[in-house]
Design a protein around this motif. Structure first.
Motif: not given
Length: 197
Positions: A190-191, A193-195, A197
Motif C-alpha cells: 500500500k501507499n 501517503w497518497h491519502h 494529498r
C-alpha cells in the motif's frame, strides 16, 4: 532404497602440522576456543585437537610434532576441499583485512557475492579460508537456507544471473507473509501517503 538423512555438519577434521601452530591459527587468529584434545584413536602418534567455530559444532585437527606448516596452496583436484567458509558479523568482517595485514597475511579483499560478502586468505598450511557475512537476517523461525531458496526462485523468475539484494528483500517478505498470519483481508503493498494529498 532410502536416504541416509543428515541433520547438519557434525564436525570437519583436517590434517594439521604441530600442536602449537594449530592452536595459534584456529584459536589465536580465528578465535575458536580450544575445547579438548586426545590422541587420534586410529593413530596414537598423532594428537586430535577440537575447536568450537562458534555454533557449538566442531572443527578438529590431527597434529604431529614432526610435521611443519607447508605454505603452498592445498590441492583443488576433484574430491579435494576447495575452501572452508566461516560466518562473521558485519563488524568483524569490516576489520578482517586490517587484522590480516597486521600479521602480514595476504588476502583477496572484500568480494560481493550478491547475498553475502566474502574475504579469502590461506591458513599457514595453504588451505583457503573464507570469512563470510550475510547481507540479511532471516525472518523469525526461518533459516538462511530458506531465504536463499526463495530468493533463488525469484531470481529464476526474473531471469537474473545471480541472487541480489532485491531477491533477498522480496524473499524475506514472502517468507514473513507465509509464516505470520494477519487479520487483514488482503495484504498487498500500500501507499498510505497518497491519502494525505
Amino acid at each position: 532404497m532410502r536416504k541416509l538423512q543428515v541433520q547438519g555438519v557434525h564436525h570437519i577434521t583436517l590434517t594439521g602440522a604441530d600442536r602449537q601452530s594449530t592452536i595459534d591459527f584456529w584459536e589465536g587468529v580465528l578465535g575458536m576456543p580450544f575445547v579438548f584434545e586426545q590422541p587420534n584413536l586410529d593413530d596414537p602418534e598423532e594428537g586430535h585437537l577440537y575447536f568450537d567455530p562458534g555454533d557449538g559444532r566442531l572443527i578438529t585437527v590431527f597434529t604431529h610434532e614432526q610435521r611443519r606448516p607447508v605454505h603452498r596452496r592445498t590441492p583443488t583436484d576433484p574430491g579435494c576441499v576447495h575452501h572452508l567458509a566461516f560466518a562473521v558479523s558485519r563488524a568483524t568482517f569490516n576489520q578482517v583485512a586490517e587484522r590480516l595485514e597486521e600479521r602480514g597475511v595476504g588476502h583477496s579483499g572484500p568480494r560481493d557475492r550478491g547475498f553475502m560478502d566474502s574475504i579469502y586468505f590461506k591458513d599457514p598450511l595453504g588451505l583457503l579460508i573464507e570469512l563470510a557475512c550475510y547481507k540479511f537476517e532471516p525472518p523469525a523461525g526461518a533459516t538462511h537456507a530458506e531465504v536463499l531458496m526463495e530468493a533463488h526462485r525469484l531470481r529464476l523468475a526474473a531471469d537474473d544471473d545471480h541472487i541480489g539484494e532485491v531477491h533477498l528483500a522480496d524473499a524475506i517478505e514472502a517468507l514473513s507473509r507465509r509464516r505470520s498470519p494477519s487479520l487483514s483481508e488482503e495484504r498487498e503493498p500500500k501507499n498510505p501517503w497518497h491519502h494525505a494529498r
